[in-house]
Design a protein around this motif. Structure first.
Motif, PDB file in Angstrom:
ATOM      1  N   ARG A  24       0.738  -1.259  -0.035  1.00 27.36           N
ATOM      2  CA  ARG A  24       0.025   0.106  -0.052  1.00 27.36           C
ATOM      3  C   ARG A  24       1.034   1.280  -0.092  1.00 27.36           C
ATOM      4  O   ARG A  24       0.676   2.203  -0.663  1.00 27.36           O
ATOM      5  N   ASP A  25       1.629   1.110   0.781  1.00 26.95           N
ATOM      6  CA  ASP A  25       2.988   2.367   0.749  1.00 26.95           C
ATOM      7  C   ASP A  25       3.507   2.884  -0.649  1.00 26.95           C
ATOM      8  O   ASP A  25       3.495   3.688  -1.127  1.00 26.95           O
ATOM      9  N   VAL A  26       3.883   1.485  -1.272  1.00 23.98           N
ATOM     10  CA  VAL A  26       4.324   1.686  -2.563  1.00 23.98           C
ATOM     11  C   VAL A  26       3.305   2.220  -3.564  1.00 23.98           C
ATOM     12  O   VAL A  26       3.521   3.145  -4.496  1.00 23.98           O
ATOM     13  N   ALA A  27       2.016   1.776  -3.650  1.00 22.92           N
ATOM     14  CA  ALA A  27       1.127   2.284  -4.220  1.00 22.92           C
ATOM     15  C   ALA A  27       0.659   3.794  -4.026  1.00 22.92           C
ATOM     16  O   ALA A  27       0.393   4.244  -5.052  1.00 22.92           O
ATOM     17  N   LEU A  28       0.687   4.067  -2.847  1.00 22.32           N
ATOM     18  CA  LEU A  28       0.284   5.535  -2.701  1.00 22.32           C
ATOM     19  C   LEU A  28       1.428   6.425  -3.133  1.00 22.32           C
ATOM     20  O   LEU A  28       1.281   7.473  -3.562  1.00 22.32           O
ATOM     21  N   ALA A  29       2.825   5.945  -2.940  1.00 16.47           N
ATOM     22  CA  ALA A  29       3.915   6.737  -3.485  1.00 16.47           C
ATOM     23  C   ALA A  29       3.834   7.059  -5.025  1.00 16.47           C
ATOM     24  O   ALA A  29       3.948   8.257  -5.330  1.00 16.47           O
ATOM     25  N   SER A  30       3.271   5.766  -5.668  1.00 20.65           N
ATOM     26  CA  SER A  30       2.987   5.816  -7.005  1.00 20.65           C
ATOM     27  C   SER A  30       2.067   6.819  -7.501  1.00 20.65           C
ATOM     28  O   SER A  30       2.163   7.621  -8.472  1.00 20.65           O
ATOM     29  N   GLN A  31       0.890   6.691  -6.803  1.00 19.53           N
ATOM     30  CA  GLN A  31      -0.166   7.687  -6.844  1.00 19.53           C
ATOM     31  C   GLN A  31       0.234   9.100  -7.016  1.00 19.53           C
ATOM     32  O   GLN A  31      -0.160   9.898  -7.746  1.00 19.53           O
ATOM     33  N   SER A  32       0.800   9.295  -5.769  1.00 16.71           N
ATOM     34  CA  SER A  32       1.314  10.625  -5.476  1.00 16.71           C
ATOM     35  C   SER A  32       2.136  11.298  -6.750  1.00 16.71           C
ATOM     36  O   SER A  32       1.955  12.272  -7.298  1.00 16.71           O
ATOM     37  N   LYS A  33       3.278  10.382  -6.944  1.00 12.64           N
ATOM     38  CA  LYS A  33       4.141  10.856  -8.165  1.00 12.64           C
ATOM     39  C   LYS A  33       3.282  11.225  -9.391  1.00 12.64           C
ATOM     40  O   LYS A  33       3.587  12.066 -10.201  1.00 12.64           O
ATOM     41  N   PRO A  88       2.305   5.948   5.673  1.00 13.97           N
ATOM     42  CA  PRO A  88       2.703   5.542   7.034  1.00 13.97           C
ATOM     43  C   PRO A  88       4.398   5.158   7.161  1.00 13.97           C
ATOM     44  O   PRO A  88       4.948   5.916   8.009  1.00 13.97           O
ATOM     45  N   ASP A  89       5.005   4.646   6.019  1.00 15.65           N
ATOM     46  CA  ASP A  89       6.468   4.454   6.304  1.00 15.65           C
ATOM     47  C   ASP A  89       7.171   5.797   6.152  1.00 15.65           C
ATOM     48  O   ASP A  89       7.130   6.677   5.104  1.00 15.65           O
ATOM     49  N   THR A  90       7.901   6.194   7.224  1.00 14.90           N
ATOM     50  CA  THR A  90       8.596   7.490   7.304  1.00 14.90           C
ATOM     51  C   THR A  90       9.209   8.065   6.154  1.00 14.90           C
ATOM     52  O   THR A  90       9.284   8.927   5.620  1.00 14.90           O
ATOM     53  N   LYS A  91      10.406   7.094   6.000  1.00  9.07           N
ATOM     54  CA  LYS A  91      11.447   7.307   4.913  1.00  9.07           C
ATOM     55  C   LYS A  91      10.634   7.656   3.396  1.00  9.07           C
ATOM     56  O   LYS A  91      10.949   8.514   2.852  1.00  9.07           O
ATOM     57  N   ARG A  92       9.728   6.635   3.232  1.00  7.10           N
ATOM     58  CA  ARG A  92       9.093   6.522   1.704  1.00  7.10           C
ATOM     59  C   ARG A  92       7.945   8.070   1.831  1.00  7.10           C
ATOM     60  O   ARG A  92       7.982   8.654   0.940  1.00  7.10           O
ATOM     61  N   GLU A 127       8.751  10.909   3.350  1.00  7.96           N
ATOM     62  CA  GLU A 127       9.360  12.145   3.120  1.00  7.96           C
ATOM     63  C   GLU A 127      10.025  12.243   1.795  1.00  7.96           C
ATOM     64  O   GLU A 127       9.792  13.226   1.258  1.00  7.96           O
ATOM     65  N   GLU A 128      10.232  11.095   0.998  1.00  8.37           N
ATOM     66  CA  GLU A 128      10.689  11.282  -0.040  1.00  8.37           C
ATOM     67  C   GLU A 128       9.647  11.616  -1.018  1.00  8.37           C
ATOM     68  O   GLU A 128       9.817  12.452  -2.112  1.00  8.37           O
ATOM     69  N   ALA A 129       8.380  10.945  -0.861  1.00  6.05           N
ATOM     70  CA  ALA A 129       7.261  11.494  -1.732  1.00  6.05           C
ATOM     71  C   ALA A 129       6.913  12.889  -1.450  1.00  6.05           C
ATOM     72  O   ALA A 129       6.564  13.569  -2.304  1.00  6.05           O
ATOM     73  N   MET A 130       6.841  13.125  -0.183  1.00  7.48           N
ATOM     74  CA  MET A 130       6.516  14.756  -0.258  1.00  7.48           C
ATOM     75  C   MET A 130       7.564  15.768  -0.539  1.00  7.48           C
ATOM     76  O   MET A 130       7.326  16.877  -1.198  1.00  7.48           O
ATOM     77  N   LYS A 131       8.995  15.118  -0.475  1.00  5.65           N
ATOM     78  CA  LYS A 131       9.831  16.134  -1.114  1.00  5.65           C
ATOM     79  C   LYS A 131       9.794  16.467  -2.561  1.00  5.65           C
ATOM     80  O   LYS A 131       9.788  17.380  -3.298  1.00  5.65           O
ATOM     81  N   ALA A 132       9.373  15.174  -3.139  1.00  6.39           N
ATOM     82  CA  ALA A 132       9.177  15.058  -4.751  1.00  6.39           C
ATOM     83  C   ALA A 132       8.055  16.013  -5.057  1.00  6.39           C
ATOM     84  O   ALA A 132       8.022  16.882  -6.092  1.00  6.39           O
ATOM     85  N   VAL A 133       6.847  15.827  -4.143  1.00  6.23           N
ATOM     86  CA  VAL A 133       5.609  16.980  -4.303  1.00  6.23           C
ATOM     87  C   VAL A 133       6.174  18.394  -4.370  1.00  6.23           C
ATOM     88  O   VAL A 133       5.675  19.091  -5.039  1.00  6.23           O
ATOM     89  N   HIS A 134       6.657  18.771  -3.194  1.00 10.83           N
ATOM     90  CA  HIS A 134       7.026  20.147  -2.767  1.00 10.83           C
ATOM     91  C   HIS A 134       7.834  20.538  -3.890  1.00 10.83           C
ATOM     92  O   HIS A 134       7.712  21.839  -4.296  1.00 10.83           O
ATOM     93  N   ARG A 135       8.887  20.003  -4.389  1.00 13.07           N
ATOM     94  CA  ARG A 135      10.024  20.567  -5.191  1.00 13.07           C
ATOM     95  C   ARG A 135       9.230  21.040  -6.652  1.00 13.07           C
ATOM     96  O   ARG A 135       9.496  21.986  -7.265  1.00 13.07           O
TER      97      ARG A 135
END
Length: 320
Positions: free
Chosen positions: A257-266, A284-288, A290-298
């Protein structure tokens, strides 16, 4: 000497056509003309020093895309030709620049017709050239007989050649194939090249039937790592976002689910960064997360810096 003179004359005629096109055409018309000239050059020059000079010429002219097309696609017709392929294969064996030789071998494998392929592979000293030949030959076979191609790949592969080129065979597997059976023909994902091969297969599967591919990954966690789900979700969100979203929403909390959400976000970043941000926050996973949020914010900062900065500050405040 006669062959050399003929090759030189053909090369000069090709250069003359090139110059004429450059003077009289521009834009897409020029690109199309150059592609036609390159196609003719391959067949007229055949396996010769003249063909190598033409590749050098394309490099000097700054024609990177066209040079790559000649190497990866244009040469296939030469190696398919009943009249020209025997001499072309012999010429390829004699190329001293092994890096160039290996780059040409994929098209040679794609175009190879008739018996003697195993013997031809074994006549090359470079394992990189052998690998490229394998990839080209069996990716072509996989278009019509994927299971047979993969079985033959394993049987034909020289012992010192790794499985790098298997990904090309997997990527060529057509829609309607037994993807589940084919995936089971390679080892589990891990620190091996099997992971890249399966990734290519799943990419082909996702293009044809993304839900089947996603369900397979979810149901075979010992064989397939969760990260393989990412390109499936991206492909599915492009073809049927409602179905993909419903599938992801139905997942229990897990790495999948974490992977899927990150893919949707991207995927949502370009059209709806605010929604992409929400999806990233939900990981939920902290590292994943933060990586996704940084990509969106950028990317969000480029189109709406005020809102992006406010969201970032709010997130930081909540973390405190």
């Amino acid at each position: 000497m006669a062959d050399s003179d003929e090759s030189t004359a053909s090369l000069q005629a090709i250069f003359a056509r090139w110059d004429e096109a450059k003077l009289s055409l521009s834009g897409q018309a020029l690109l199309d003309a150059r592609r036609e000239i390159a196609r003719d050059a391959v067949m007229q020059l055949g396996g010769s020093e003249g063909l190598l000079k033409f590749l050098e010429f394309l490099n000097k002219e700054g024609q990177g895309d066209l040079r790559e097309w000649v190497i990866t696609e244009g040469l296939k017709e030469l190696f398919e030709s009943p009249e020209k392929s025997p001499a072309a294969r012999e010429w390829l064996l004699g190329i001293e620049d092994l890096k160039l030789q290996s780059s040409l071998c994929f098209a040679a494998g794609q175009g190879f017709k008739g018996p003697g392929f195993k013997e031809y592979i074994d006549s090359f000293e470079s394992i990189h050239s052998q690998s490229r030949l394998l990839g080209g030959y069996f990716s072509e076979m996989a278009k019509t007989d994927p299971e047979g191609a993969i079985q033959a790949y394993f049987k034909t592969r020289p012992a010192k050649v790794d499985f790098t080129s298997l990904k090309h065979v997997m990527a060529a597997v057509p829609a309607g194939s037994d993807f589940t059976k084919i995936s089971g023909m390679v080892p589990a994902d891990g620190p091996t090249l099997a992971t890249e091969a399966r990734k290519a297969l799943i990419g082909a599967w996702a293009a044809a039937a993304p839900q089947e591919a996603a369900d397979y990954i979810l149901s075979n966690s010992k064989l397939v790592k969760p990260f393989q789900l990412a390109p499936v979700i991206e492909a599915w969100m492009t073809s049927d976002p409602a179905a993909a979203t419903a599938w992801v929403d139905g997942l229990a909390p897990s790495e999948h689910r974490d992977v899927a959400l990150a893919s949707q976000s991207k995927l949502m970043i370009p059209e709806n960064p605010a929604r992409a941000w929400e999806l990233a926050l939900a990981i939920p996973d902290t590292k994943r997360r933060e990586e996704a949020m940084k990509a969106v914010h950028r990317e969000w900062m480029k189109v709406d810096p005020k809102t992006a900065d406010a969201a970032w500050k709010t997130m930081r405040g909540q973390k405190k």
